[in-house]
Scaffold this motif. Structure first.
Motif, PDB file in Angstrom:
ATOM      1  N   GLY A  83      -8.316  -7.281   7.644  1.00 15.07           N
ATOM      2  CA  GLY A  83      -8.306  -6.682   6.313  1.00 15.07           C
ATOM      3  C   GLY A  83      -9.334  -7.337   5.398  1.00 15.07           C
ATOM      4  O   GLY A  83     -10.064  -6.655   4.676  1.00 15.07           O
ATOM      5  N   ARG A  84      -9.420  -8.658   5.446  1.00 15.48           N
ATOM      6  CA  ARG A  84     -10.380  -9.357   4.588  1.00 15.48           C
ATOM      7  C   ARG A  84     -11.820  -9.054   4.986  1.00 15.48           C
ATOM      8  O   ARG A  84     -12.696  -8.906   4.132  1.00 15.48           O
ATOM      9  CB  ARG A  84     -10.132 -10.871   4.641  1.00 15.48           C
ATOM     10  CG  ARG A  84      -8.990 -11.322   3.717  1.00 15.48           C
ATOM     11  CD  ARG A  84      -9.004 -12.832   3.510  1.00 15.48           C
ATOM     12  NE  ARG A  84      -8.806 -13.536   4.773  1.00 15.48           N
ATOM     13  CZ  ARG A  84      -7.614 -13.972   5.201  1.00 15.48           C
ATOM     14  NH1 ARG A  84      -6.534 -13.807   4.453  1.00 15.48           N
ATOM     15  NH2 ARG A  84      -7.507 -14.589   6.357  1.00 15.48           N
ATOM     16  N   SER A 130       4.871  -6.559   8.939  1.00 10.98           N
ATOM     17  CA  SER A 130       3.611  -7.290   8.757  1.00 10.98           C
ATOM     18  C   SER A 130       2.416  -6.340   8.731  1.00 10.98           C
ATOM     19  O   SER A 130       1.433  -6.576   8.038  1.00 10.98           O
ATOM     20  CB  SER A 130       3.437  -8.371   9.829  1.00 10.98           C
ATOM     21  OG  SER A 130       3.185  -7.808  11.087  1.00 10.98           O
ATOM     22  N   LEU A 131       2.505  -5.263   9.471  1.00 14.88           N
ATOM     23  CA  LEU A 131       1.447  -4.255   9.403  1.00 14.88           C
ATOM     24  C   LEU A 131       1.426  -3.592   8.031  1.00 14.88           C
ATOM     25  O   LEU A 131       0.377  -3.458   7.397  1.00 14.88           O
ATOM     26  CB  LEU A 131       1.653  -3.170  10.461  1.00 14.88           C
ATOM     27  CG  LEU A 131       1.271  -3.478  11.900  1.00 14.88           C
ATOM     28  CD1 LEU A 131       1.581  -2.283  12.780  1.00 14.88           C
ATOM     29  CD2 LEU A 131      -0.205  -3.825  12.002  1.00 14.88           C
ATOM     30  N   VAL A 132       2.595  -3.162   7.603  1.00 12.01           N
ATOM     31  CA  VAL A 132       2.700  -2.479   6.315  1.00 12.01           C
ATOM     32  C   VAL A 132       2.236  -3.389   5.174  1.00 12.01           C
ATOM     33  O   VAL A 132       1.498  -2.975   4.277  1.00 12.01           O
ATOM     34  CB  VAL A 132       4.147  -2.004   6.072  1.00 12.01           C
ATOM     35  CG1 VAL A 132       4.303  -1.420   4.679  1.00 12.01           C
ATOM     36  CG2 VAL A 132       4.555  -0.978   7.126  1.00 12.01           C
ATOM     37  N   ALA A 133       2.638  -4.659   5.246  1.00 12.25           N
ATOM     38  CA  ALA A 133       2.305  -5.584   4.158  1.00 12.25           C
ATOM     39  C   ALA A 133       0.803  -5.829   4.061  1.00 12.25           C
ATOM     40  O   ALA A 133       0.245  -5.953   2.970  1.00 12.25           O
ATOM     41  CB  ALA A 133       3.042  -6.914   4.365  1.00 12.25           C
ATOM     42  N   ALA A 134       0.144  -5.878   5.206  1.00 13.01           N
ATOM     43  CA  ALA A 134      -1.291  -6.175   5.170  1.00 13.01           C
ATOM     44  C   ALA A 134      -2.120  -4.933   4.874  1.00 13.01           C
ATOM     45  O   ALA A 134      -3.134  -5.000   4.173  1.00 13.01           O
ATOM     46  CB  ALA A 134      -1.732  -6.797   6.499  1.00 13.01           C
ATOM     47  N   GLY A 136      -0.909  -1.734   3.685  1.00 14.49           N
ATOM     48  CA  GLY A 136      -0.444  -0.861   2.611  1.00 14.49           C
ATOM     49  C   GLY A 136      -1.181  -1.042   1.297  1.00 14.49           C
ATOM     50  O   GLY A 136      -1.738  -0.072   0.757  1.00 14.49           O
ATOM     51  N   PRO A 137      -1.218  -2.267   0.760  1.00 15.97           N
ATOM     52  CA  PRO A 137      -1.872  -2.445  -0.538  1.00 15.97           C
ATOM     53  C   PRO A 137      -3.359  -2.093  -0.505  1.00 15.97           C
ATOM     54  O   PRO A 137      -3.902  -1.599  -1.489  1.00 15.97           O
ATOM     55  CB  PRO A 137      -1.672  -3.946  -0.819  1.00 15.97           C
ATOM     56  CG  PRO A 137      -0.490  -4.340   0.005  1.00 15.97           C
ATOM     57  CD  PRO A 137      -0.542  -3.472   1.229  1.00 15.97           C
ATOM     58  N   ARG A 138      -4.006  -2.317   0.621  1.00 17.27           N
ATOM     59  CA  ARG A 138      -5.434  -1.974   0.715  1.00 17.27           C
ATOM     60  C   ARG A 138      -5.630  -0.452   0.703  1.00 17.27           C
ATOM     61  O   ARG A 138      -6.514   0.062   0.024  1.00 17.27           O
ATOM     62  CB  ARG A 138      -6.036  -2.587   1.987  1.00 17.27           C
ATOM     63  CG  ARG A 138      -6.113  -4.101   1.931  1.00 17.27           C
ATOM     64  CD  ARG A 138      -6.775  -4.707   3.159  1.00 17.27           C
ATOM     65  NE  ARG A 138      -7.237  -6.047   2.877  1.00 17.27           N
ATOM     66  CZ  ARG A 138      -6.543  -7.168   3.134  1.00 17.27           C
ATOM     67  NH1 ARG A 138      -5.356  -7.099   3.711  1.00 17.27           N
ATOM     68  NH2 ARG A 138      -7.046  -8.346   2.825  1.00 17.27           N
ATOM     69  N   ALA A 139      -4.799   0.256   1.453  1.00 17.10           N
ATOM     70  CA  ALA A 139      -4.896   1.716   1.461  1.00 17.10           C
ATOM     71  C   ALA A 139      -4.634   2.268   0.064  1.00 17.10           C
ATOM     72  O   ALA A 139      -5.344   3.158  -0.413  1.00 17.10           O
ATOM     73  CB  ALA A 139      -3.902   2.301   2.466  1.00 17.10           C
ATOM     74  N   GLN A 144      -6.489   5.082  -4.535  1.00 25.49           N
ATOM     75  CA  GLN A 144      -6.424   5.197  -5.992  1.00 25.49           C
ATOM     76  C   GLN A 144      -7.824   5.268  -6.597  1.00 25.49           C
ATOM     77  O   GLN A 144      -8.074   6.028  -7.532  1.00 25.49           O
ATOM     78  CB  GLN A 144      -5.656   4.002  -6.569  1.00 25.49           C
ATOM     79  CG  GLN A 144      -5.370   4.101  -8.062  1.00 25.49           C
ATOM     80  CD  GLN A 144      -4.513   5.321  -8.415  1.00 25.49           C
ATOM     81  OE1 GLN A 144      -3.435   5.492  -7.871  1.00 25.49           O
ATOM     82  NE2 GLN A 144      -5.007   6.194  -9.297  1.00 25.49           N
ATOM     83  N   ARG A 145      -8.724   4.480  -6.051  1.00 24.37           N
ATOM     84  CA  ARG A 145     -10.102   4.513  -6.554  1.00 24.37           C
ATOM     85  C   ARG A 145     -10.702   5.923  -6.385  1.00 24.37           C
ATOM     86  O   ARG A 145     -11.343   6.450  -7.295  1.00 24.37           O
ATOM     87  CB  ARG A 145     -10.961   3.492  -5.792  1.00 24.37           C
ATOM     88  CG  ARG A 145     -12.382   3.449  -6.329  1.00 24.37           C
ATOM     89  CD  ARG A 145     -13.314   2.548  -5.513  1.00 24.37           C
ATOM     90  NE  ARG A 145     -14.694   3.024  -5.699  1.00 24.37           N
ATOM     91  CZ  ARG A 145     -15.707   2.726  -4.911  1.00 24.37           C
ATOM     92  NH1 ARG A 145     -15.527   1.952  -3.852  1.00 24.37           N
ATOM     93  NH2 ARG A 145     -16.902   3.214  -5.148  1.00 24.37           N
TER      94      ARG A 145
END
Lengths: 223, 223
Positions: A83-84, A130-134, A136-139, A144-145
């Motif tokens: 993700g990073r 752990s998948l959702v947590a990593a 989800g916020p990025r998606a 949103q952008r």
């Protein structure tokens, strides 16, 4: 006496102990990752991991409750690290649709080629925290952008995120089982998701036909 | 002597035995379904099922290897039964997009309201063979029809099927966890999938705004 905080060098001892703990945990995780690549999830055994990490069985259970726990820690670490790297690659992109396309293409490509990702992601399934947590916020941020900039048309953002998430796992699974000749699965997956976000098929195809920039190198693992 | 085929009424005895076996299996499956609705998957126990079905533990193991096996049989039966009801409802629809929308809406609606479906489908996940076997060929048929009639634009049909499949499971999971107020999740899921198949957001919204016809009643279970 408080842990590692006396007047005779105890603080340094405490630091050393903490560092040693991190190193041992790291060695166990690296061993688990290597064994996974060698034998796969079904054949993974605690004894193989401890042998490779050169520690006793008792030591293993000082760090993990069992194999599931080890695997969950490994995944959490890997997902976050990828993700990073994707964040770094997409941070300066002008087109929100390209951010989504590049992110999904690298996610699928990594999962299709990497033993940890490839072996687990499908088994972990859509509900793994752990998948959702990593992811989800990025998606959520990237979609949103696209809404804010008028590029996407998304009536129900949480469901769009979930649909995208499910589509990635399912596409990886399908590709592992039976790849479609002459199709780049990463392009098809990304294009379907851009359509979902409101682009026409032609717009989605154009974005996904752009060259895929390489991910930055993975950083050395912190110990 | 061959099983149930002698000259003294053995064939009738064989028939009777086979019928009795079917009835016992049916009773165990019905008991499992009822217990699932009552206590959920995590608390399901063989002893509860056998108590409810009024058979001994040994009898249970004459029919199933364990709880997973029972649950798999139940799901296979339920998925196939729902698939047939959806087939009956959509067989005469003129618009391939409406076939997809109605199918997905009923699939999600059933999963969101039914204890067997709702409890399992997310845990079973995208790789479960009984789900894939029951839903895959139907999705393939319905999408192919839309391609043939020029309604859909699908460059990679197997991946479109997988993406749709993953999106359904993920949407059910999301809805169970945190429903979005003022949105009909079945409409949003169907609309996203129609976009994926090549409809514009406006076209997809129009199809999904049509009234949802009711499913035909579930048939009595065969014994």
């Amino acid at each position: 006496m408080a842990d590692g905080a006396d007047r005779t060098g105890g603080e340094a001892t405490g630091d050393r102990r903490a560092r040693k703990r991190r190193q041992t945990r790291r060695r166990l995780l690296d061993a688990a990752r290597t064994r996974l690549a060698e034998v796969g999830l079904d054949a993974l055994a605690v004894a193989d991991i401890t042998a490779r990490a050169d520690v006793g069985t008792g030591t293993f259970y000082n760090y993990f409750t069992g194999l599931d726990d080890t695997v969950a820690a490994l995944i959490e670490e890997e997902v976050e690290a990828l993700g990073r790297r994707i964040d770094a690659l997409t941070a300066t992109m002008a087109d929100p649709a390209e951010v989504i396309a590049v992110s999904l293409r690298h996610l699928m490509s990594t999962a299709a080629s990497d033993p940890v990702w490839g072996g687990f992601i499908v088994r972990l399934g859509i509900a793994h925290p752990s998948l959702v947590a990593a992811l989800g916020p990025r998606a959520s941020r990237d979609m949103q952008r696209g809404i804010d900039e008028g590029r996407f048309d998304i009536p129900n953002l949480p469901m769009a995120e979930e649909v995208a998430f499910g589509s990635v796992l399912s596409a990886i699974h399908a590709h592992q089982r039976s790849p479609v000749p002459d199709r780049d699965p990463t392009v098809d997956l990304a294009a379907y998701n851009l359509r979902l976000l409101g682009l026409t098929p032609a717009e989605a195809a154009e974005v996904c036909a752009r060259p895929l920039p390489a991910l930055p190198a993975a950083p050395e693992r912190a110990v």
